[in-house]
Each structure stands twice: as C-alpha cells, then as structure tokens.
Design a protein around this motif. Structure first.
Motif, mmCIF file in Angstrom:
data_model
loop_
_atom_site.group_PDB
_atom_site.id
_atom_site.type_symbol
_atom_site.label_atom_id
_atom_site.label_comp_id
_atom_site.label_asym_id
_atom_site.label_seq_id
_atom_site.Cartn_x
_atom_site.Cartn_y
_atom_site.Cartn_z
ATOM 1 N N TYR A 240 80.717 90.927 43.589
ATOM 2 C CA TYR A 240 81.534 90.004 43.984
ATOM 3 C C TYR A 240 82.949 90.491 44.227
ATOM 4 O O TYR A 240 83.832 89.867 44.714
ATOM 5 C CB TYR A 240 81.668 88.666 42.861
ATOM 6 N N LYS A 245 84.594 91.707 50.721
ATOM 7 C CA LYS A 245 84.112 90.296 50.537
ATOM 8 C C LYS A 245 85.592 89.595 50.106
ATOM 9 O O LYS A 245 85.160 88.181 50.059
ATOM 10 C CB LYS A 245 83.123 90.450 49.591
ATOM 11 N N LEU A 246 86.535 90.239 49.716
ATOM 12 C CA LEU A 246 87.463 89.421 49.071
ATOM 13 C C LEU A 246 88.397 88.835 49.978
ATOM 14 O O LEU A 246 88.959 89.690 50.927
ATOM 15 C CB LEU A 246 88.109 90.471 48.083
ATOM 16 N N CYS A 262 89.891 77.238 47.130
ATOM 17 C CA CYS A 262 89.342 78.547 47.331
ATOM 18 C C CYS A 262 88.674 79.141 46.095
ATOM 19 O O CYS A 262 87.782 79.853 45.941
ATOM 20 C CB CYS A 262 90.465 79.658 47.668
ATOM 21 N N GLU A 265 85.286 77.963 45.146
ATOM 22 C CA GLU A 265 84.255 78.585 46.295
ATOM 23 C C GLU A 265 83.855 79.890 45.875
ATOM 24 O O GLU A 265 82.567 80.231 46.159
ATOM 25 C CB GLU A 265 84.947 78.496 47.590
ATOM 26 N N LYS A 266 84.660 80.875 45.429
ATOM 27 C CA LYS A 266 84.145 82.186 45.207
ATOM 28 C C LYS A 266 84.244 82.731 43.948
ATOM 29 O O LYS A 266 84.271 83.883 43.697
ATOM 30 C CB LYS A 266 85.065 83.025 46.032
ATOM 31 N N SER A 267 84.442 81.857 42.969
ATOM 32 C CA SER A 267 84.614 82.335 41.357
ATOM 33 C C SER A 267 83.095 82.771 41.058
ATOM 34 O O SER A 267 82.155 81.977 41.677
ATOM 35 C CB SER A 267 85.039 81.134 40.665
ATOM 36 N N THR A 290 88.094 84.567 39.189
ATOM 37 C CA THR A 290 88.190 84.245 40.773
ATOM 38 C C THR A 290 89.140 85.408 40.981
ATOM 39 O O THR A 290 90.009 85.824 40.825
ATOM 40 C CB THR A 290 89.339 83.026 40.847
ATOM 41 N N TYR A 292 90.889 88.160 44.178
ATOM 42 C CA TYR A 292 91.517 88.393 45.354
ATOM 43 C C TYR A 292 91.765 89.985 45.705
ATOM 44 O O TYR A 292 91.756 90.710 44.759
ATOM 45 C CB TYR A 292 92.850 87.619 45.300
#
Length: 427
Positions: A240, A245-246, A262, A265-267, A290, A292
C-alpha cells in the motif's frame, strides 16, 4: 463480546521426555565453563529441574538459528555438526577421530558465540555481560527481521522505476508537524509519521506515540518502521505504500469532506507494537493507516527525501465504549463460488476483530458455527436460483477473532459475468 481480541496468541511449548538429554545443554554448559565472569544462572545442565526452562528454550533457539541461516562459513558447519552428532548420540568410548571432530566443532561454536556476544546491544546484556541464551535469541530475532524486511526492499527497488503521476510537495520537519497536527490533535488514538522510501527509516513521528504505546518517543528514533510491525503485516504495508500508488498530500489537503473521502478509499490496516508487554510477550495493536506521498527535508540545507506520510488511528473493539450503535454494525464481504473470502469491508474490523488480510483467501466455512455450516449449502442453492437478485436469509453465527460467536443477519447477492453467464463472486 469481550473487548478487543489478542492479535498475537502465545505459542505453546513442545513437550519432551524428561529422561532424554538435550543436545544443546552440554554445549551451553561448556560455554559457561570457558567464559570468564559468567553467572551461575547460565548453567543449564546441572540437575533435571533446570532442563525444562532455559535449556529447552536455548535448544529450540539454537536449532532455529541453524535452520534459518543460508550462509556457509565454518560457524554454520560447526552448528550442523553438533546437531548431527547429538542425534546419533555417540557413546563416550567412540573413536578418537570423532572426539577430535567434536572438540574442533565445540571450539568453533564457542568462538562463534563469543563473536555474537560482541555485537549484542548493551541493553540486552545481563549485568554487563551477555548470556548465551540472550545472544542466541537476539540473533534469531535479527534473522527473522531480515526475512520480514526482504520483501520491502524488493518492492522498493522495483518501484523506483515507476514514475509518480503528479508533482510531489516538499516540506520541512516543522511543516510536516504543522500539516498533520490539525488531523490528530483532536484524536488521542491517532499519530502521524513520515517514513523514508529510500531507507525505510522514520524521519518524523508525532508526540502522541508516547501515550499510545506507553513508551518514550526516542524508541522510534533512527529505526525502520517495519521493525515495529507484525511480521505477517509487513507485505501489506509495502503493497500500500509503493510510491507510484500513493497520492500526494496536496491532493487531499483541500476540503475536509474530500479529505475524509480520500482517507476512506485507500486506508489499510497493520498491527504495531513497541517493546514487550505482559510477561515479556509482544502484543500488537491494530491501526488504520492512511498513506500520502511527500518529500521531507530532514535537516536545513539537506536534500529532500521521498517519504510516505501516514496518519495512523488505533482501532478499538466495536463493543467497548464508545460502542458502535447496533444500527451501524453493518459490513459487507465477498467470496468466491468455492467459498474463499475475496474482500472484507474495513467496517468489519472493529466488529469481528480480524484485519482484512486475516480473512482474504481463507474458507468462509471455517469461520461459521459448525451447526450453521449446512446453511451455506442452502444459501448457495438459492443464489443460483436468484440469478444475481439480492435476498435475505436466516441469521448465521460467525466466529470472531477471540473465539466467540456473533449472530449476523445476512443479505445475499451475486455478480454474474455477462460473457460467461457464470457467478464471479458472492456478496
């Protein structure tokens, strides 16, 4: 349900026949005799009462250390020779060549242990001197950590060739603290950290970690973050947090509602622990993370490093205060037609105690109460008849992480592949 579940069940110790000698006991005893200043607590071969504790653990650690290494210098050969001779159990009247080989192997073993003790950290040494058992345990943990980190660096190297789709913002350490404080200051179970995607080290971590983990903030200084993760969550963390991908922080630093969207969706989820708790047993706590993409300037005038900026929130049981209201205890899962979990909604984590990676690709039937497993046959028959249309069914009992069962009111549907007209997955 009883609180949040344990995430690291304690392993059971193997049983042994009390009359069988342990191969490593003689080795450890001779090491004690030849090592100056060693305390009497290291003596593992005097009397039968001591054979069931430190000797067993040291023998197990020694065997695991031998099996974990793929290097082929003389120290490993000495370890293998000692294990082989112990299994054959030669008599004391053996030939002189065997005795000579055993003596040489023993000398090499002692020399290797002494070299290992030199590299043992000061805080791991007992009364200023490293015990044999502590040395072997530390070496074994180091081997395990290297294996856990191996996949990370492979992913890191492969991701370097992947271009970032957007411009990455750059911040100083003070600016990182400023942009994350507004998200974590109101949540006592949340902390922020910046992990270098070049070295894997923690460049920044917020002060909240001291109260969350009951430790000093210095425990994280100059350390790799994966060292604090549960070994089976390391690959999840890296999958992840690969740079390409970030999303950059600037993408989700605008409106609060968009930021929250946001984050949802991506955590992802990982278990984190610092040190040992509860009788020297490592306890991992689940965190929702999460990620970034940012660049961080560690020191004034230094070059900025590509980093993963993480907001980590401690996940508590949904049945502890503040409890999740019954009307909001809703989650979804999908599984394949042959009953293997394919996806698990993150809302299930505080209700079931499992992280998504704990269930994905495992059988659904294993988690159901034995008396309710025949229901799955009837459900699948109705799924075939419904042709993708949703329907409700009888309550079903599902086993949670701590072994208890909760009753779920279930609704079912399926996705039918429009080309093959076969069921792709079941919801």
């Amino acid at each position: 349900m009883n609180g949040y579940v344990d995430f690291s069940p304690s392993p059971t110790s193997p049983t042994k026949e009390p009359g069988e000698p342990q191969p490593t006991q003689a080795v450890l005893q001779e090491d004690v005799d030849m090592s100056s200043g060693s305390s009497g607590n290291e003596n593992c071969s005097t009397g039968r009462d001591s054979q069931g504790s430190d000797c067993d653990d040291s023998g197990k650690e020694l065997r695991m250390l031998v099996e974990s290494s793929n290097i082929h210098p003389s120290p490993d050969d000495a370890f293998r020779l000692m294990m082989t001779e112990a299994e054959h159990n030669p008599s004391t009247s053996g030939c002189s060549s065997e005795q000579s080989a055993k003596a040489d192997a023993h000398k090499e073993l002692i020399r290797t242990l002494r070299e290992l003790k030199v590299h043992l950290p000061a805080d791991k040494k007992a009364k200023g001197k490293a015990s044999t058992l502590a040395t072997l345990k530390y070496a074994l943990r180091s081997v395990k950590q290297v294996k856990a980190n191996e996949e990370y660096y492979q992913l890191l190297m492969s991701s370097e060739s992947q271009p970032c789709s957007m411009e990455v913002p750059s911040y100083t350490m003070q600016q990182v603290e400023g942009i994350t404080s507004e998200y974590i200051v109101k949540n006592a179970d949340m902390f922020a950290l910046a992990v270098s995607l070049v070295s894997g080290k923690i460049l920044y971590i917020s002060d909240q970690v001291a109260s969350i983990f009951h430790c000093k903030k210095d425990a994280f200084s100059d350390a790799k973050f994966v060292e604090f993760l549960a070994p089976h969550d390391v690959s999840v963390f890296h999958s992840y947090t690969t740079p390409y991908k970030l999303p950059p922080w600037s993408v989700c630093s605008g409106l609060d509602s968009f930021t929250q969207e946001c984050m949802e969706e991506k955590s992802f989820f990982c278990r984190v622990s610092v040190g040992k708790h509860h009788e020297n047993e490592i306890r991992y706590q689940p965190f929702r993370m999460t990620p970034y993409l940012v660049k961080v300037q560690e020191q004034q005038g230094a070059e900025s490093q590509l980093c993963c900026l993480l907001l980590a929130e401690w996940v508590h049981s949904g049945y502890e205060a503040p409890r999740i209201p019954p009307e909001k205890r809703i989650f979804t899962t999908t599984h394949t037609p042959n009953c293997l979990f394919q996806d698990v909604d993150e809302r299930a984590v505080p209700l079931l105690g499992y992280l998504p990676q704990d269930l994905i690709e495992t059988p659904v039937l294993v988690q159901l109460h034995p008396s309710d497993r025949p229901l799955m046959l009837a459900i699948h028959k109705k799924i075939l008849q419904a042709g993708g249309q949703p329907f409700d069914y009888s309550p079903i009992r599902f086993r949670t992480r701590n072994g208890e069962y909760i009753t779920l009111d279930t609704s079912w549907s399926s996705f039918i592949n429009p080309w093959s007209r076969k069921i792709s997955f079941i919801i």
